[in-house]
Write a protein that holds these residues in place. Structure first.
Motif, short mmCIF file in Angstrom:
data_model
loop_
_atom_site.label_atom_id
_atom_site.label_comp_id
_atom_site.label_asym_id
_atom_site.label_seq_id
_atom_site.Cartn_x
_atom_site.Cartn_y
_atom_site.Cartn_z
N ALA A 1 0.38 -1.04 -0.25
CA ALA A 1 -0.35 -0.30 -0.30
C ALA A 1 0.92 1.34 -0.07
O ALA A 1 0.56 2.02 -1.03
CB ALA A 1 -0.77 -0.33 1.17
N ALA A 2 2.21 1.28 0.83
CA ALA A 2 2.74 2.19 0.26
C ALA A 2 3.69 2.67 -0.67
O ALA A 2 3.97 3.87 -0.50
CB ALA A 2 3.89 2.48 1.76
N ARG A 3 4.14 1.55 -1.27
CA ARG A 3 4.41 1.70 -2.24
C ARG A 3 3.15 2.46 -3.44
O ARG A 3 4.00 3.11 -4.48
CB ARG A 3 4.70 0.18 -3.15
CG ARG A 3 5.83 0.38 -4.65
CD ARG A 3 6.20 -0.98 -5.10
NE ARG A 3 4.97 -1.75 -5.00
CZ ARG A 3 3.71 -1.96 -6.21
NH1 ARG A 3 3.76 -1.20 -7.16
NH2 ARG A 3 2.96 -3.25 -5.61
N GLU A 4 2.27 1.48 -3.31
CA GLU A 4 1.22 2.54 -4.34
C GLU A 4 1.01 4.00 -4.30
O GLU A 4 0.39 4.58 -5.08
CB GLU A 4 -0.56 2.08 -3.72
CG GLU A 4 -0.11 -0.23 -5.09
CD GLU A 4 -1.44 -1.34 -4.09
OE1 GLU A 4 -2.17 -0.21 -3.24
OE2 GLU A 4 -1.10 -1.81 -4.96
N GLN A 5 0.97 4.19 -2.78
CA GLN A 5 1.06 5.31 -2.30
C GLN A 5 2.54 6.16 -3.27
O GLN A 5 2.49 7.36 -2.88
CB GLN A 5 0.44 5.27 -1.45
CG GLN A 5 -0.83 5.28 -1.01
CD GLN A 5 -1.25 4.92 0.48
OE1 GLN A 5 -0.49 6.12 1.25
NE2 GLN A 5 -2.44 4.37 0.99
N PHE A 6 3.17 5.95 -3.25
CA PHE A 6 4.82 6.41 -3.15
C PHE A 6 5.24 7.04 -1.95
O PHE A 6 6.33 8.16 -2.13
CB PHE A 6 4.77 7.25 -4.34
CG PHE A 6 6.03 6.97 -5.15
CD1 PHE A 6 6.73 6.00 -5.81
CD2 PHE A 6 6.86 8.61 -5.19
CE1 PHE A 6 8.37 5.88 -6.44
CE2 PHE A 6 8.03 8.44 -5.62
CZ PHE A 6 8.55 7.45 -6.30
N ASP A 7 4.94 6.09 -1.17
CA ASP A 7 5.27 6.45 0.81
C ASP A 7 6.72 5.82 1.07
O ASP A 7 6.57 4.78 1.63
CB ASP A 7 4.56 6.97 1.37
CG ASP A 7 4.49 7.23 2.32
OD1 ASP A 7 5.71 7.42 3.34
OD2 ASP A 7 3.89 6.93 3.68
N LEU A 8 7.45 6.58 0.50
CA LEU A 8 8.88 5.19 0.44
C LEU A 8 9.16 5.82 1.75
O LEU A 8 9.58 4.30 2.57
CB LEU A 8 9.69 5.84 -0.80
CG LEU A 8 9.16 5.70 -2.44
CD1 LEU A 8 10.22 6.45 -3.43
CD2 LEU A 8 8.97 4.72 -2.44
N SER A 9 8.94 6.70 1.96
CA SER A 9 9.97 6.76 3.64
C SER A 9 8.94 5.52 4.77
O SER A 9 9.46 5.04 5.61
CB SER A 9 9.41 8.45 4.25
OG SER A 9 9.99 7.87 5.83
N ASN A 10 7.88 5.83 4.52
CA ASN A 10 6.59 4.50 4.73
C ASN A 10 7.09 3.26 4.84
O ASN A 10 7.52 2.31 5.54
CB ASN A 10 5.32 4.40 5.31
CG ASN A 10 4.58 3.97 5.75
OD1 ASN A 10 5.15 4.27 6.94
ND2 ASN A 10 3.52 3.23 5.30
N TYR A 11 7.42 3.18 3.79
CA TYR A 11 7.67 1.74 3.14
C TYR A 11 8.82 0.89 3.32
O TYR A 11 8.98 -0.47 4.31
CB TYR A 11 7.80 1.97 1.36
CG TYR A 11 8.54 0.76 0.49
CD1 TYR A 11 7.51 -0.73 0.09
CD2 TYR A 11 9.75 0.29 1.03
CE1 TYR A 11 8.12 -1.57 -0.88
CE2 TYR A 11 10.18 -1.06 0.05
CZ TYR A 11 9.38 -1.84 -0.52
OH TYR A 11 9.67 -2.74 -0.90
#
Length: 220
Positions: free
Chosen positions: A119-129
């Motif tokens: 889900a984090a990748r799909e939102q491009f939230d790489l910090s959370n990823y």
């Protein structure tokens, strides 16, 4: 005059604050740490701050330079690559040890973390990823029940984070493969693959990230 307990408590506080600033990038490589200035900011004497800095020096996060004082360690990409390659070996071994100790509930939790990573990748939230990725591997390493190994891995991870808080920000294309490899690793443990196979796969998983970073570095 401060007693020993007060000094130790203040040392711990100073250590936590300075380390968090290094890890977040607020104090970047080469940043000069002025002990008296920090002591004034924290409201402490210089003694606990100096002891905190010595602990950080032991972790290779800061270094003393002649005529310059204390600076956040300047670490080049070569050291980053070396550190990550050692972590790959330790992580592989930790995964091997953990593979027979993880229960189905533990594996289900790993699956949930992996879903959150997707889900984090799909939102491009790489910090959370990146944070979730560390949690995934920490959960496995903790199950190995090997305190010395866990400590060494944590020290190496801190050193890596001090250089680059998230390697995936540089190689975002690696995120999809990493999630798929996590799924395969979980399946291997559920199917009770041999410890040798699991160790090798876990090591190759980390090395694949390292190889992607090397390719990125070579094109700069």
């Amino acid at each position: 005059m401060e007693n020993q307990t007060q000094t130790q408590n203040k040392q711990e506080q100073a250590y936590d604050i300075i380390k968090s600033r290094i890890m977040s990038g607020e104090y970047g490589a080469g940043f000069r740490l002025v002990i008296d200035r920090l002591a004034k900011e924290f409201g402490f004497s210089a003694i606990p701050v100096r002891e905190a800095v010595r602990r950080l020096e032991a972790e290779n996060l800061v270094e003393y330079e002649k005529f310059s004082g204390v600076r956040v360690t300047r670490i080049d990409e070569g050291v980053y690559i070396e550190t990550l390659s050692v972590l790959a070996v330790l992580e592989g071994y930790a995964t091997r040890l953990a593979s027979r100790k993880l229960k189905q509930t533990d594996l289900d939790e790993l699956k949930d973390i992996n879903r959150q990573m997707k889900a984090a990748r799909e939102q491009f939230d790489l910090s959370n990823y990146s944070s979730l990725n560390k949690q995934f591997h920490f959960n496995i390493a903790q199950a190995a029940e090997h305190k010395f190994l866990l400590h060494q891995m944590a020290t190496l991870q801190d050193r890596i984070d001090a250089i680059r808080s998230s390697v995936f920000m540089l190689i975002p294309h690696r995120t999809t493969d990493s999630i798929d490899e996590h799924s395969r690793l979980i399946t291997m443990m559920e199917n009770q693959a041999s410890e040798e196979e699991i160790e090798l796969f876990a090591r190759q998983h980390k090395m694949a990230t390292l190889d992607a970073f090397k390719r990125w570095s070579a094109t700069r």
